[in-house]
Every structure is written in C-alpha cells, then in structure tokens.
Design a protein around this motif. Structure first.
Motif, PDB file in Angstrom:
ATOM      1  N   UNK A   5       0.858  -1.188   0.000  1.00  0.00           N
ATOM      2  CA  UNK A   5       0.000   0.000   0.000  1.00  0.00           C
ATOM      3  C   UNK A   5       0.892   1.235   0.000  1.00  0.00           C
ATOM      4  N   UNK A   6       0.341   2.320  -0.475  1.00  0.00           N
ATOM      5  CA  UNK A   6       1.057   3.583  -0.498  1.00  0.00           C
ATOM      6  C   UNK A   6       0.751   4.361   0.780  1.00  0.00           C
ATOM      7  N   UNK A   7       1.799   4.830   1.433  1.00  0.00           N
ATOM      8  CA  UNK A   7       1.646   5.681   2.611  1.00  0.00           C
ATOM      9  C   UNK A   7       2.444   6.952   2.387  1.00  0.00           C
ATOM     10  N   UNK A   8       2.014   8.061   2.974  1.00  0.00           N
ATOM     11  CA  UNK A   8       2.779   9.309   2.822  1.00  0.00           C
ATOM     12  C   UNK A   8       4.199   9.138   3.371  1.00  0.00           C
ATOM     13  N   UNK A   9       5.171   9.695   2.668  1.00  0.00           N
ATOM     14  CA  UNK A   9       6.572   9.572   3.066  1.00  0.00           C
ATOM     15  C   UNK A   9       6.839  10.093   4.466  1.00  0.00           C
ATOM     16  N   UNK A  10       6.201  11.208   4.834  1.00  0.00           N
ATOM     17  CA  UNK A  10       6.441  11.755   6.170  1.00  0.00           C
ATOM     18  C   UNK A  10       5.908  10.829   7.261  1.00  0.00           C
ATOM     19  N   UNK A  11       4.856  10.085   6.973  1.00  0.00           N
ATOM     20  CA  UNK A  11       4.334   9.123   7.938  1.00  0.00           C
ATOM     21  C   UNK A  11       5.285   7.946   8.092  1.00  0.00           C
ATOM     22  N   UNK A  12       5.768   7.440   6.993  1.00  0.00           N
ATOM     23  CA  UNK A  12       6.654   6.281   7.021  1.00  0.00           C
ATOM     24  C   UNK A  12       7.942   6.617   7.770  1.00  0.00           C
ATOM     25  N   UNK A  13       8.394   7.829   7.686  1.00  0.00           N
ATOM     26  CA  UNK A  13       9.614   8.231   8.377  1.00  0.00           C
ATOM     27  C   UNK A  13       9.486   8.225   9.890  1.00  0.00           C
ATOM     28  N   UNK A  14       8.260   8.228  10.394  1.00  0.00           N
ATOM     29  CA  UNK A  14       8.043   8.274  11.839  1.00  0.00           C
ATOM     30  C   UNK A  14       8.164   6.896  12.483  1.00  0.00           C
ATOM     31  N   UNK A  15       8.040   5.829  11.684  1.00  0.00           N
ATOM     32  CA  UNK A  15       8.059   4.480  12.222  1.00  0.00           C
ATOM     33  C   UNK A  15       8.839   3.563  11.280  1.00  0.00           C
ATOM     34  N   UNK A  16       9.255   2.434  11.797  1.00  0.00           N
ATOM     35  CA  UNK A  16       9.925   1.464  10.932  1.00  0.00           C
ATOM     36  C   UNK A  16       8.890   0.720  10.104  1.00  0.00           C
ATOM     37  N   UNK A  23       1.380  -3.309  13.015  1.00  0.00           N
ATOM     38  CA  UNK A  23       0.156  -2.596  13.364  1.00  0.00           C
ATOM     39  C   UNK A  23      -0.955  -2.875  12.358  1.00  0.00           C
ATOM     40  N   UNK A  24      -0.599  -2.987  11.095  1.00  0.00           N
ATOM     41  CA  UNK A  24      -1.595  -3.271  10.067  1.00  0.00           C
ATOM     42  C   UNK A  24      -2.146  -4.687  10.215  1.00  0.00           C
ATOM     43  N   UNK A  25      -1.274  -5.651  10.542  1.00  0.00           N
ATOM     44  CA  UNK A  25      -1.734  -7.029  10.774  1.00  0.00           C
ATOM     45  C   UNK A  25      -2.723  -7.077  11.928  1.00  0.00           C
ATOM     46  N   UNK A  26      -2.376  -6.365  13.020  1.00  0.00           N
ATOM     47  CA  UNK A  26      -3.254  -6.335  14.194  1.00  0.00           C
ATOM     48  C   UNK A  26      -4.595  -5.695  13.864  1.00  0.00           C
ATOM     49  N   UNK A  27      -4.550  -4.560  13.192  1.00  0.00           N
ATOM     50  CA  UNK A  27      -5.780  -3.849  12.851  1.00  0.00           C
ATOM     51  C   UNK A  27      -6.652  -4.691  11.919  1.00  0.00           C
ATOM     52  N   UNK A  28      -6.032  -5.349  10.942  1.00  0.00           N
ATOM     53  CA  UNK A  28      -6.788  -6.174  10.002  1.00  0.00           C
ATOM     54  C   UNK A  28      -7.406  -7.373  10.717  1.00  0.00           C
ATOM     55  N   UNK A  29      -6.638  -8.008  11.587  1.00  0.00           N
ATOM     56  CA  UNK A  29      -7.151  -9.159  12.338  1.00  0.00           C
ATOM     57  C   UNK A  29      -8.326  -8.747  13.217  1.00  0.00           C
ATOM     58  N   UNK A  30      -8.202  -7.614  13.896  1.00  0.00           N
ATOM     59  CA  UNK A  30      -9.299  -7.124  14.740  1.00  0.00           C
ATOM     60  C   UNK A  30     -10.540  -6.820  13.903  1.00  0.00           C
ATOM     61  N   UNK A  31     -10.347  -6.191  12.752  1.00  0.00           N
ATOM     62  CA  UNK A  31     -11.480  -5.846  11.890  1.00  0.00           C
ATOM     63  C   UNK A  31     -12.186  -7.105  11.388  1.00  0.00           C
ATOM     64  N   UNK A  32     -11.412  -8.108  10.966  1.00  0.00           N
ATOM     65  CA  UNK A  32     -11.999  -9.361  10.488  1.00  0.00           C
ATOM     66  C   UNK A  32     -12.788 -10.059  11.594  1.00  0.00           C
ATOM     67  N   UNK A  33     -12.197 -10.108  12.795  1.00  0.00           N
ATOM     68  CA  UNK A  33     -12.852 -10.773  13.913  1.00  0.00           C
ATOM     69  C   UNK A  33     -14.114 -10.020  14.333  1.00  0.00           C
ATOM     70  N   UNK A  34     -14.016  -8.712  14.428  1.00  0.00           N
ATOM     71  CA  UNK A  34     -15.159  -7.891  14.836  1.00  0.00           C
ATOM     72  C   UNK A  34     -16.317  -8.048  13.856  1.00  0.00           C
ATOM     73  N   UNK A  35     -16.015  -8.171  12.577  1.00  0.00           N
ATOM     74  CA  UNK A  35     -17.051  -8.329  11.551  1.00  0.00           C
ATOM     75  C   UNK A  35     -17.594  -9.753  11.490  1.00  0.00           C
ATOM     76  N   UNK A  36     -16.984 -10.661  12.255  1.00  0.00           N
ATOM     77  CA  UNK A  36     -17.441 -12.047  12.255  1.00  0.00           C
ATOM     78  C   UNK A  36     -17.007 -12.823  11.023  1.00  0.00           C
ATOM     79  N   UNK A  37     -15.992 -12.333  10.332  1.00  0.00           N
ATOM     80  CA  UNK A  37     -15.538 -12.988   9.102  1.00  0.00           C
ATOM     81  C   UNK A  37     -14.537 -14.103   9.362  1.00  0.00           C
ATOM     82  N   UNK A  38     -13.910 -14.087  10.556  1.00  0.00           N
ATOM     83  CA  UNK A  38     -12.968 -15.142  10.924  1.00  0.00           C
ATOM     84  C   UNK A  38     -13.169 -15.509  12.390  1.00  0.00           C
ATOM     85  N   UNK A  39     -12.715 -16.703  12.739  1.00  0.00           N
ATOM     86  CA  UNK A  39     -12.782 -17.158  14.128  1.00  0.00           C
ATOM     87  C   UNK A  39     -11.712 -16.459  14.957  1.00  0.00           C
ATOM     88  N   UNK A  40     -11.810 -16.638  16.248  1.00  0.00           N
ATOM     89  CA  UNK A  40     -10.803 -16.100  17.158  1.00  0.00           C
ATOM     90  C   UNK A  40      -9.423 -16.665  16.828  1.00  0.00           C
TER      91      UNK A  40
END
Length: 85
Positions: A5-16, A23-40
């Motif tokens: 995915x494309x992220x702004x350069x100034x944002x990417x410079x703030x984190x590795x 963080x994206x894996x965690x957010x995606x996993x939470x979103x999938x679970x919350x929506x009931x699309x995957x099991x725990x």
C-alpha cells in the motif's frame, strides 16, 4: 501473501516498516474478527499472536471474544451439571 500500500513519506519516516506492518496485521485481524468474518483462532493467526495474546488485544480494544448470552450460558451450565454429563 504480500500486499503493498502507499503511505505518505512523512508518515513512514516516523516508524519502521516492521512496526507499520505489525500494526496493520493487528488492525486487520481485529477488523476481520469484529465483523465475524474469521474465528478467534484465525484472527490470532492473522495477527501473528497466540490465541491468548489476541484475546488480550481484544480486551484492550473492548471487543468481546465470547458471544454467548447469559441465558445460553446458564443453560449450558445446567446441562453440564446433570448426572452423567
């Protein structure tokens, strides 16, 4: 599988890149679970955590991991307490 995915350069410079990926894996996993699309268990796998770590993350996010009503739970407890159960 990898997804780019494309992220702004100034944002990417703030984190590795690894921090952003985690963080994206965690957010995606939470979103999938919350929506009931995957099991725990599957959400924990997506998040690259064990199931207890993912449950702790859900607790931090105030996301319920047990979807059982009080009445359903009482009924299950009654069934389990019967002789021969």
């Amino acid at each position: 599988m990898q997804i780019a995915i494309e992220l702004p350069n100034d944002f990417v410079g703030m984190q590795t890149e690894q921090t952003i990926a985690n963080e994206m894996r965690l957010a995606y996993a939470l979103a999938l679970f919350k929506a009931g699309r995957v099991s725990l268990a599957k959400a924990a796998e997506v998040a690259d955590l064990d199931i207890y770590g993912f449950m702790a993350l859900c607790k931090e996010e105030r996301l319920e991991v047990i979807d059982t009503s009080r009445d359903e739970l009482l009924h299950e407890m009654q069934l389990a307490s019967r002789p021969g159960a």
